[in-house]
Design a protein around this motif. Structure first.
Motif, mmCIF file in Angstrom:
data_model
loop_
_atom_site.group_PDB
_atom_site.id
_atom_site.type_symbol
_atom_site.label_atom_id
_atom_site.label_comp_id
_atom_site.label_asym_id
_atom_site.label_seq_id
_atom_site.Cartn_x
_atom_site.Cartn_y
_atom_site.Cartn_z
ATOM 1 N N GLN A 45 0.721 -1.222 -0.284
ATOM 2 C CA GLN A 45 0.325 0.443 -0.221
ATOM 3 C C GLN A 45 0.202 1.312 0.085
ATOM 4 O O GLN A 45 1.907 1.896 -0.423
ATOM 5 C CB GLN A 45 -0.878 -0.118 0.937
ATOM 6 C CG GLN A 45 -0.232 0.084 3.079
ATOM 7 C CD GLN A 45 -0.937 1.348 2.554
ATOM 8 O OE1 GLN A 45 -1.284 2.064 2.661
ATOM 9 N NE2 GLN A 45 0.071 1.992 4.125
ATOM 10 N N THR A 46 0.208 2.443 0.489
ATOM 11 C CA THR A 46 0.567 4.002 -0.065
ATOM 12 C C THR A 46 0.303 3.632 -0.555
ATOM 13 O O THR A 46 1.882 4.878 -1.054
ATOM 14 C CB THR A 46 1.503 3.738 1.623
ATOM 15 O OG1 THR A 46 2.850 3.955 0.785
ATOM 16 C CG2 THR A 46 1.585 3.720 3.017
ATOM 17 N N ALA A 47 0.593 3.785 -1.783
ATOM 18 C CA ALA A 47 0.884 4.544 -3.490
ATOM 19 C C ALA A 47 0.249 5.693 -3.320
ATOM 20 O O ALA A 47 -1.112 5.986 -2.915
ATOM 21 C CB ALA A 47 -0.118 3.608 -4.563
ATOM 22 N N ASN A 48 0.771 6.724 -4.011
ATOM 23 C CA ASN A 48 0.536 8.208 -4.006
ATOM 24 C C ASN A 48 -0.708 8.512 -4.192
ATOM 25 O O ASN A 48 -1.169 8.610 -3.942
ATOM 26 C CB ASN A 48 1.760 8.559 -4.858
ATOM 27 C CG ASN A 48 3.083 8.682 -4.118
ATOM 28 O OD1 ASN A 48 3.401 7.903 -2.601
ATOM 29 N ND2 ASN A 48 4.371 8.731 -4.983
ATOM 30 N N GLN A 49 -0.653 7.405 -5.513
ATOM 31 C CA GLN A 49 -2.104 8.029 -6.428
ATOM 32 C C GLN A 49 -3.448 7.033 -5.913
ATOM 33 O O GLN A 49 -3.400 5.884 -5.193
ATOM 34 C CB GLN A 49 -2.105 7.965 -7.303
ATOM 35 C CG GLN A 49 -3.473 8.627 -8.422
ATOM 36 C CD GLN A 49 -3.134 9.862 -8.481
ATOM 37 O OE1 GLN A 49 -1.439 10.681 -8.737
ATOM 38 N NE2 GLN A 49 -3.818 10.791 -8.309
ATOM 39 N N ASN A 50 -4.407 7.475 -5.208
ATOM 40 C CA ASN A 50 -5.277 6.354 -4.957
ATOM 41 C C ASN A 50 -6.775 6.633 -5.234
ATOM 42 O O ASN A 50 -7.420 8.117 -5.959
ATOM 43 C CB ASN A 50 -5.962 7.577 -3.477
ATOM 44 C CG ASN A 50 -7.040 6.478 -2.900
ATOM 45 O OD1 ASN A 50 -7.857 5.957 -3.404
ATOM 46 N ND2 ASN A 50 -7.346 6.241 -1.900
ATOM 47 N N SER A 51 -6.595 6.187 -6.281
ATOM 48 C CA SER A 51 -6.977 6.888 -8.072
ATOM 49 C C SER A 51 -8.740 6.724 -7.972
ATOM 50 O O SER A 51 -9.680 7.224 -8.196
ATOM 51 C CB SER A 51 -7.194 5.492 -9.207
ATOM 52 O OG SER A 51 -7.511 4.477 -8.589
ATOM 53 N N SER A 52 -9.622 6.716 -7.004
ATOM 54 C CA SER A 52 -10.881 6.274 -6.692
ATOM 55 C C SER A 52 -11.351 7.853 -5.726
ATOM 56 O O SER A 52 -12.258 8.308 -6.567
ATOM 57 C CB SER A 52 -11.167 5.528 -5.199
ATOM 58 O OG SER A 52 -11.094 5.437 -4.001
ATOM 59 N N SER A 53 -10.379 8.556 -5.724
ATOM 60 C CA SER A 53 -10.534 9.728 -5.035
ATOM 61 C C SER A 53 -10.286 10.486 -5.912
ATOM 62 O O SER A 53 -8.940 10.848 -6.491
ATOM 63 C CB SER A 53 -11.094 9.964 -3.470
ATOM 64 O OG SER A 53 -9.726 9.567 -3.057
ATOM 65 N N SER A 54 -9.685 11.813 -5.897
ATOM 66 C CA SER A 54 -9.568 12.955 -6.682
ATOM 67 C C SER A 54 -8.179 13.617 -5.814
ATOM 68 O O SER A 54 -7.187 14.084 -6.342
ATOM 69 C CB SER A 54 -10.115 14.115 -7.057
ATOM 70 O OG SER A 54 -11.192 14.263 -6.003
ATOM 71 N N LYS A 55 -8.215 13.092 -4.730
ATOM 72 C CA LYS A 55 -6.904 13.981 -3.839
ATOM 73 C C LYS A 55 -6.130 12.750 -3.338
ATOM 74 O O LYS A 55 -6.117 11.681 -3.297
ATOM 75 C CB LYS A 55 -7.890 13.880 -2.318
ATOM 76 C CG LYS A 55 -8.108 15.578 -1.801
ATOM 77 C CD LYS A 55 -8.203 15.491 -0.416
ATOM 78 C CE LYS A 55 -8.664 17.132 0.034
ATOM 79 N NZ LYS A 55 -8.075 17.151 1.072
ATOM 80 N N THR A 56 -4.905 12.891 -3.398
ATOM 81 C CA THR A 56 -3.468 12.702 -3.620
ATOM 82 C C THR A 56 -2.735 12.833 -2.013
ATOM 83 O O THR A 56 -2.789 14.035 -1.650
ATOM 84 C CB THR A 56 -2.462 13.431 -4.293
ATOM 85 O OG1 THR A 56 -3.196 13.151 -6.437
ATOM 86 C CG2 THR A 56 -1.125 12.438 -4.295
ATOM 87 N N MET A 57 -2.540 11.382 -1.679
ATOM 88 C CA MET A 57 -2.267 11.278 -0.508
ATOM 89 C C MET A 57 -0.750 10.467 -0.745
ATOM 90 O O MET A 57 -0.368 10.189 -1.317
ATOM 91 C CB MET A 57 -3.141 10.054 0.938
ATOM 92 C CG MET A 57 -4.558 9.916 0.366
ATOM 93 S SD MET A 57 -4.607 10.901 2.042
ATOM 94 C CE MET A 57 -4.724 8.830 3.071
ATOM 95 N N ILE A 58 -0.346 11.835 0.775
ATOM 96 C CA ILE A 58 0.879 11.568 0.876
ATOM 97 C C ILE A 58 1.473 11.255 2.227
ATOM 98 O O ILE A 58 1.038 12.144 3.246
ATOM 99 C CB ILE A 58 1.777 12.535 0.552
ATOM 100 C CG1 ILE A 58 1.748 12.930 -0.826
ATOM 101 C CG2 ILE A 58 3.601 12.781 1.231
ATOM 102 C CD1 ILE A 58 2.727 14.145 -1.203
ATOM 103 N N GLN A 59 1.771 10.471 2.525
ATOM 104 C CA GLN A 59 1.991 10.009 4.187
ATOM 105 C C GLN A 59 3.578 10.081 4.307
ATOM 106 O O GLN A 59 4.610 10.165 3.788
ATOM 107 C CB GLN A 59 2.053 8.366 4.357
ATOM 108 C CG GLN A 59 0.570 7.214 3.203
ATOM 109 C CD GLN A 59 -0.677 7.609 5.175
ATOM 110 O OE1 GLN A 59 -0.015 8.237 5.371
ATOM 111 N NE2 GLN A 59 -1.869 7.025 4.246
ATOM 112 N N ASN A 60 3.486 10.841 5.474
ATOM 113 C CA ASN A 60 4.727 10.981 6.321
ATOM 114 C C ASN A 60 5.066 10.734 7.830
ATOM 115 O O ASN A 60 4.425 11.182 8.249
ATOM 116 C CB ASN A 60 4.459 12.467 5.777
ATOM 117 C CG ASN A 60 6.015 13.526 6.535
ATOM 118 O OD1 ASN A 60 6.725 13.426 7.062
ATOM 119 N ND2 ASN A 60 6.366 14.606 6.468
#
Lengths: 318, 302
Positions: A45-60
């Protein structure tokens, strides 16, 4: 007769209660362990792009010294770019690196450099070399209670206070008495072993080979160290300069006893005269791309660097 | 039509019966699965490199040393033991008193209120207790006892006592309530005072239940993690008194497991501590169970 009746009743009641309790007590420990174990097994997991929603998540994740800074970056970045949401968590530099290796974070904040062995592990796990960025500098401050009359310490004295088999255990051995500290004992406040600050302090003050003296109070965050020192007249602790409050005093540090001591401030960090200053790192797996690259570039840019200064650390542009 | 519906409901009943059966069995499977997992993680080290004498008798806990790693948990065992002991010294008298008051002296309305409040005590998350220890008790202990630091055995003991009181009270109260009224009537008929009745009749009659309550309180205290992590100061040393900081077994696992590399020695040692903790709580629960079961054998005899 009575006894028999009574006991049957009691047994029924007790059994019910008891089973619940039994389950609660013994399984809580096990379950905790099992969950942690399973959690870190999960290297997906934690692919940068969460394709289902338009928001990109960055885990830090990572350094506790940098958690406030990273939070400030994330909040300000949200105003600049609402398409990206950045999730910040602490836990210590070691935790951040472990998360990077396990693939559960996109970028790791570190208050110490990644070891060669850790870099290799990250490469083995992901096939990519970790990419290192220096985001700013921190003077690792040594804090005492505000009533403490001490002004400066040398690195040797610090090592004797904190190191295994160290000889300094009483404040009177440093020639001072602290109002409100009747026991005269030096209460050492330290960090948990996953902390980058713990590792950096060991390397810079005690030396690679030397361990900490047992019996220090090992706090779980940079802020907790300062809070404990603030409430405890006998205490001494080390933490990032960004956590200073008016209720504690930062000591000047000299390289050797008798040499000139320097305060942990911006000027002395830039001039490299403060002996225990360190870079603050951010690591990503391989060259960052897309949203991640934009974010790191922004952090290194004028706005991000201004936030470094505002958080109490020393920016690169200084 | 009638017949068909009957068959349909029989199918549903059959399914539900099996669903419940599987749920029941799964609980057992989970317990064994968890035990197996914890054991498996620690097993490699346990078999090849584990030195039980050093493990249990050395006070040197240096899992991340660069020059000389040492895994001795004596000081940490002493930490767990001292905090639990103090917690029980505080909790057991208070809980017993509370249970006697609730079951014997209390008006019915007040009884309901008290029971709800005590249950509420159990509902407070342990991290909140830890926070209370850190922010409220720490300065208070420094001020009252003139201690160098307020995060110590005393702080952790008081917090753990408060956390285990609900369990001990509710079990003790049940045990007292289960003493048949004929005992009370017989005692009163003999002209004893209420105190004598409680001290000489009710407590001896309910003693197994009370003991089981106490033991379960011990189990709760040993297993508690978050509150003691925050309140005891997290220092590896054998305490000389209640004002010294300590570190507990559970807190060690919680603080260190997140950072260790999977499968490394340190990781496995933490799981061995987990096995050790599990063994302790298992034995305590077993004793509590046998204590309760003990009455049944006696009852069978009479």
């Amino acid at each position: 007769m009575f006894l028999g009746n009574f006991n049957n009743q009691l047994i029924k009641k007790m059994k019910l209660k008891h089973m619940k309790q039994l389950a609660r007590n013994s399984s809580s420990i096990l379950l905790g362990l099992a969950l942690i174990g399973c959690g870190s097994n999960n290297t997906s997991q934690t692919a940068n792009q969460n394709s289902s929603s338009s928001k990109t998540m960055i885990q830090n994740a990572g350094s506790d010294t940098m958690v406030n800074l990273a939070q400030a970056w994330a909040e300000n970045y949200a105003k600049v770019n609402s398409e990206v949401s950045i999730e910040v968590s602490g836990g210590g530099s070691g935790t951040g690196i472990a998360a990077l290796i396990n693939g559960t974070t996109d970028i790791a904040n570190c208050s110490r450099a990644m070891k060669a062995a850790e870099q290799q592990k990250a490469k083995d796990a992901s096939g990519k070399d970790p990419k290192e960025y220096i985001m700013g500098y921190d003077a690792l401050a040594v804090y005492v209670h505000k009533d403490c009359p001490l002004e400066e310490l040398s690195l040797e004295q610090l090592a004797e206070i904190y190191g295994e088999n160290g000889t300094i255990t009483k404040w009177s051995e440093l020639g001072i008495t602290i109002p409100g500290c009747t026991s005269d004992e030096i209460i050492r406040v330290s960090r948990q072993s996953s902390s980058g600050t713990f590792a950096y302090f060991r390397e810079a003050v005690l030396g690679e080979e030397r361990d900490y003296k047992l019996g220090s109070r090992d706090m779980h965050g940079s802020k907790e160290v300062v809070e404990l020192v603030q409430n405890t007249p006998c205490a001494i602790g080390y933490s990032g300069m960004g956590y200073a409050t008016p209720e504690v005093k930062m000591l000047k540090i000299s390289k050797t006893l008798g040499a000139e001591a320097y305060a942990p401030n911006v000027e002395n960090t830039i001039a490299k005269t403060y002996p225990i200053a360190r870079p603050l790192f951010v690591y990503s797996l391989g060259e960052p791309e897309g949203a991640l690259k934009n974010y790191v570039d922004w952090c290194l840019g004028p706005e991000g660097q201004r936030i470094v200064n505002d958080s109490g650390y020393v920016s690169l542009t200084n | 039509m009638q017949y068909q519906r009957g068959r349909w409901s029989r199918v549903i009943e059959f399914l539900i019966e099996w669903l419940i059966r599987i749920s029941g069995i799964s609980a057992i499977l989970f317990v064994f699965g968890i035990f197996f997992f914890v054991f498996k993680e620690g097993a490699g080290f346990l078999v090849t490199k584990w030195k039980p004498i050093e493990f249990f008798t050395s006070v040197e806990w240096y899992p991340t040393s660069l020059s000389n790693k040492r895994y001795g948990i004596l000081a940490i065992i002493a930490g767990s033991a001292s905090v639990t002991l103090l917690a029980m010294m505080i909790a057991i008298p208070f809980s017993l008193g509370a249970a006697v008051f609730i079951s014997e002296f209390c008006a019915p309305k007040l009884k309901e209120v008290l029971k709800v409040l005590i249950e509420f005590l159990a509902a407070i998350p342990s991290v909140v207790w830890g926070f209370i220890g850190l922010m409220i008790m720490n300065p208070l202990i420094i001020k009252i006892f003139n201690a160098p630091i307020g995060l110590n055995v005393l702080n952790g003991g008081i917090i753990l006592a408060l956390m285990s009181i609900p369990i001990i009270v509710s079990i003790s109260e049940d045990a007292l309530k289960a003493v048949p009224d004929s005992y009370r009537e017989a005692a009163i008929a003999l002209g004893v005072t209420k105190w004598q009745m409680i001290y000489r009749v009710l407590i001896p009659a309910a003693k197994n239940g009370l003991l089981a309550g106490g033991l379960l309180g011990v189990g709760r205290s040993i297993g508690e993690t978050m509150a003691v992590l925050l309140a005891t100061g997290h220092a590896v040393q054998i305490p000389n008194g209640p004002l010294d900081s300590v570190r507990t077994l559970t807190a060690t696992i919680a603080a260190e497991l997140g950072e260790t590399e999977q499968g490394a020695d340190h990781w496995q040692v933490l799981f061995i501590i987990g096995i050790f903790l599990f063994s302790i709580t298992f034995v305590i629960n077993l004793i509590a169970y046998l204590v309760v079961k003990g009455i049944r054998i006696q009852a069978g005899d009479s």
